[in-house]
Motif scaffolding. Sequence first.
Motif, PDB file in Angstrom:
ATOM      1  N   CYS A 107       0.796  -1.234   0.000  1.00 34.60           N
ATOM      2  CA  CYS A 107       0.000   0.000   0.000  1.00 34.60           C
ATOM      3  C   CYS A 107       0.828   1.283   0.000  1.00 34.60           C
ATOM      4  CB  CYS A 107      -0.948  -0.001   1.200  1.00 34.60           C
ATOM      5  SG  CYS A 107      -0.116   0.302   2.777  1.00 34.60           S
ATOM      6  N   GLY A 108       2.150   1.160   0.161  1.00 28.03           N
ATOM      7  CA  GLY A 108       3.002   2.349   0.204  1.00 28.03           C
ATOM      8  C   GLY A 108       3.096   2.993   1.570  1.00 28.03           C
ATOM      9  N   GLY A 109       2.522   2.352   2.591  1.00 25.74           N
ATOM     10  CA  GLY A 109       2.537   2.905   3.947  1.00 25.74           C
ATOM     11  C   GLY A 109       3.912   2.849   4.589  1.00 25.74           C
ATOM     12  N   GLU A 110       4.024   3.522   5.726  1.00 24.71           N
ATOM     13  CA  GLU A 110       5.266   3.543   6.500  1.00 24.71           C
ATOM     14  C   GLU A 110       5.485   2.196   7.173  1.00 24.71           C
ATOM     15  OE1 GLU A 110       7.501   6.131   6.812  1.00 24.71           O
ATOM     16  OE2 GLU A 110       6.297   7.127   5.283  1.00 24.71           O
ATOM     17  N   LEU A 111       6.755   1.776   7.258  1.00 24.88           N
ATOM     18  CA  LEU A 111       7.119   0.533   7.918  1.00 24.88           C
ATOM     19  C   LEU A 111       7.774   0.825   9.254  1.00 24.88           C
ATOM     20  CD1 LEU A 111       8.709  -1.327   4.869  1.00 24.88           C
ATOM     21  CD2 LEU A 111       6.427  -1.695   5.833  1.00 24.88           C
ATOM     22  N   HIS A 137      -0.046   1.116   8.035  1.00 17.50           N
ATOM     23  CA  HIS A 137      -1.338   1.381   7.388  1.00 17.50           C
ATOM     24  C   HIS A 137      -2.152   0.098   7.188  1.00 17.50           C
ATOM     25  CE1 HIS A 137      -4.302   3.397   4.931  1.00 17.50           C
ATOM     26  NE2 HIS A 137      -4.139   2.454   4.012  1.00 17.50           N
ATOM     27  N   CYS A 138      -1.552  -0.923   6.537  1.00 15.23           N
ATOM     28  CA  CYS A 138      -2.325  -2.125   6.198  1.00 15.23           C
ATOM     29  C   CYS A 138      -1.960  -3.352   7.034  1.00 15.23           C
ATOM     30  CB  CYS A 138      -2.187  -2.456   4.711  1.00 15.23           C
ATOM     31  SG  CYS A 138      -0.568  -3.116   4.225  1.00 15.23           S
ATOM     32  N   GLY A 139      -0.873  -3.275   7.813  1.00 16.02           N
ATOM     33  CA  GLY A 139      -0.487  -4.392   8.671  1.00 16.02           C
ATOM     34  C   GLY A 139       0.365  -5.456   8.009  1.00 16.02           C
TER      35      GLY A 139
END
Length: 94
Positions: A16-20, A47-49
């Motif tokens: 999703c491109g979220g932060e890790l 963001h998405c887990g």
Amino acid sequence: MEREKNRMPFTKCPVCGGELETKEVEKIVRGGKHTAILNVSAEVCLHCGEKLYAEETVRYFETIRHKLQRQVTNDFQILGNSFTVTNNSAEGVL
């Protein structure tokens, strides 16, 4: 840098491109009729887990899976029992 040490190729979540963020997570590994629960480090998307594991961690999963399949579990700690319920009906359950 922690990411370099774990050889993680991603700086953002590939889903999703979220932060890790690096977190300790539980991973269930199955091999044959046996299951092991491992506590390992992973990059988790905030963001998405989605969980991303370093190469050496994935190799560790495979080592444990092969031990479970061959029933070489003498160095594992027994946690309890697992059961399969084959009756799909709710009758007689309670």
